[in-house]
Motif scaffolding. Structure first.
Motif, short mmCIF file in Angstrom:
data_model
loop_
_atom_site.label_atom_id
_atom_site.label_comp_id
_atom_site.label_asym_id
_atom_site.label_seq_id
_atom_site.Cartn_x
_atom_site.Cartn_y
_atom_site.Cartn_z
N GLY A 1 48.37 -17.88 7.40
CA GLY A 1 48.35 -19.32 7.67
C GLY A 1 49.15 -20.11 6.65
O GLY A 1 49.22 -19.74 5.48
N LEU A 2 49.77 -21.18 7.11
CA LEU A 2 50.59 -22.01 6.23
C LEU A 2 50.09 -23.45 6.31
O LEU A 2 49.82 -23.96 7.40
CB LEU A 2 52.05 -22.00 6.69
N VAL A 3 49.99 -24.09 5.18
CA VAL A 3 49.65 -25.51 5.16
C VAL A 3 50.90 -26.29 4.79
O VAL A 3 51.51 -26.05 3.75
CB VAL A 3 48.53 -25.81 4.14
N LEU A 4 51.28 -27.19 5.69
CA LEU A 4 52.46 -28.03 5.44
C LEU A 4 52.02 -29.34 4.78
O LEU A 4 50.85 -29.71 4.82
CB LEU A 4 53.18 -28.34 6.76
N GLU A 5 52.98 -30.03 4.21
CA GLU A 5 52.72 -31.37 3.69
C GLU A 5 52.15 -32.23 4.81
O GLU A 5 52.56 -32.11 5.96
CB GLU A 5 54.03 -32.01 3.18
#
Lengths: 192, 192
Positions: free
Chosen positions: A12-16
């Motif tokens: 999983g990736l958390v973006l700005e």
């Protein structure tokens, strides 16, 4: 830790701006074995309930609903988005407000596929403000059917959908609850 | 006769105007065991090909693609319909003309989920004029990927999509081909 939680932490990736990207395994590219494991996890939680139908909303909820319904050996019905060609006496319809898009959309289920005899498990990929769940609950009410539970893949625990549904007495089971997230760091809620 | 053909003859409805209704098991209500059987049937036909990815288009193609991809142990990627939020360098896009609706829609796949190394099986619920298949073939071309086959649940044999794709040399396998239909009567093509 279940298969989904492991995958969220791994991929999983958390973006700005607080956007969680899970489209590499859940809602654009799909890992079938993961989805099947999620279906088994939902079945394990809800297996004592006499579910007759698994409901979801197109499109990302469909694979999860199918994996779950396979375990219960019941049909899936997926609500369609957008205005139904012949809205009339043959469809249940409800409005869903999308906070992400800042606009409402309509969900529809043909009446013949949801009846007063149905005992429903609603399954979806995400729970944030609970807008889709409220729309489905509205439709279940119109049909006179019963909601026996809600299974969510990823609940954003810092938004209010989960508290709202649990406060209504719904048996809400989320495979992964994210308590906090920032670029590079996702904090999952511990299981009871 | 495979599981889908049996279900079409048992439950499928032909309405006036040549509309086939299979929404009681395929594209609104879904019978999970039937879908899983279809995945096994597609695998049986294409199993000697080194498929790396199963592609489909949301929404009705998703469960069939998942059942198929599970057999191959590869990911599904489903093309999203409608204008992508940030069309730009990160998505492949193509226009699909819907004869049913009389208008075009856009399909999108994020570039990172389809690469030149991918050997694709495209799976969908219906084939009529082949419009969606042409859009997917366009996107596969943009990615430099290879199309190894197309698996269709229900081909309308009296429309020209099947002939078009087979004429292009595509390995097209349809679980059920409808040669004629009228209210009360569906005629399926015999298998070779």
């Amino acid at each position: 830790m279940n298969a989904l939680e492991t995958m969220i932490l791994d991929k999983g990736l958390v973006l700005e701006g607080g956007i969680l990207k899970v489209d590499m395994f859940l809602n654009h590219q799909i890992e079938p074995k993961l989805i099947m494991a999620m279906g088994r996890d939902f079945h394990e939680h809800f297996k004592d309930k006499p579910i007759t139908k698994v409901l979801t909303v197109e499109a990302s909820g469909i694979p999860i609903a199918m994996a779950t319904a396979l375990e219960f050996d019941v049909p899936v019905v997926f609500a369609k988005k957008g205005r139904h060609k012949n809205v009339g006496n043959d469809v249940y319809t409800s409005q869903v407000y999308s906070y992400t898009k800042g606009e409402s959309y309509e969900i529809n289920i043909l009446k013949k596929y949801l009846t007063a005899d149905d005992r429903v498990l609603f399954v979806d990929d995400f729970l944030a403000n609970g807008a889709a769940a409220k729309g489905i609950i509205d439709i279940i009410g119109q049909a006179g059917a019963s909601l026996l539970g809600i299974g969510i893949a990823i609940e954003k625990g810092f938004q209010d959908g989960g508290a709202l549904l649990r406060g209504m007495g719904v048996d809400l089971y989320s495979l992964a609850i994210i308590d906090r997230m920032e670029p590079g760091k996702i904090t999952l809620r511990e299981h009871d």
